[in-house]
Write an enzyme that holds these catalytic residues in place. Sequence first.
Site: not given
Length: 247
Positions: A81, A148, A152, A183
């Site tokens: 994670n 990013y 991924k 978050t």
Amino acid sequence: MRKAIVTGASKGLGAAVANHFIKHGIEVTDVSRSENSGLKGHQQYHHEKVDLGVTEEAVSFLEGWFHEQPEDLEKVYLIQNAGTVQPMEPVGKMDAEAIEKAIQLNYVTPVVLSNLAFQLASEQKVELVIVNITSGAANKPNHGWSVYGSTKAALNLFTETAALEQGDEGHKMISFSPSIMDTGMQKEIRSAKQDSFAQVEAFKEYKEQGKLRKPEEVGGVLVKILLEEALVNGKLYHINDYLPSTK
């Protein structure tokens, strides 16, 4: 006996996943730099302070963890994670060190740990399920998210390839896309400047309009999938297939 390792379980989705595992009687090891204050002291929660941006630290942890396990360990869940959305800048304006850190944390470390976990689990005849947390950013270009999104995307293809190699009878590796949640990472995204991340206003609206799901809800779905479904090796499981879309 079943156990779980969750990277970055001190907060956000990782903390939620750890909490749901523990509710189902599954012991959790949180691999992160800081301890989960809500789970600290729980009999089934253990914290290992590891800098996942350093390959040697990550490898040393996993080797030690497997070697310390009892003989009646039957199944291990490894939830990868931990990650970073930085650097949020257009190509040509990114810091070289930030690029290297992101690739290490988002891609290199999960690949290294997956490779090692397959090896150690096979040696100890333990069933292994690896979940790589992914993002919709992997599917299309986003201004300011070149690193990013590409890390991924790379991790998604790695997941599919590893699963292909394992087949239906080997260890399991899947991807899980949690979509937008309330978050710290979302807060970080909303703090970006417009010229660094072009979609920042849209992400501010997600928050203002209540479109961000609670990590606890999303984490519960993931753990339910792992404990109740017959997993399809290499599949990308998306939260929107289980909960109504918020966008």
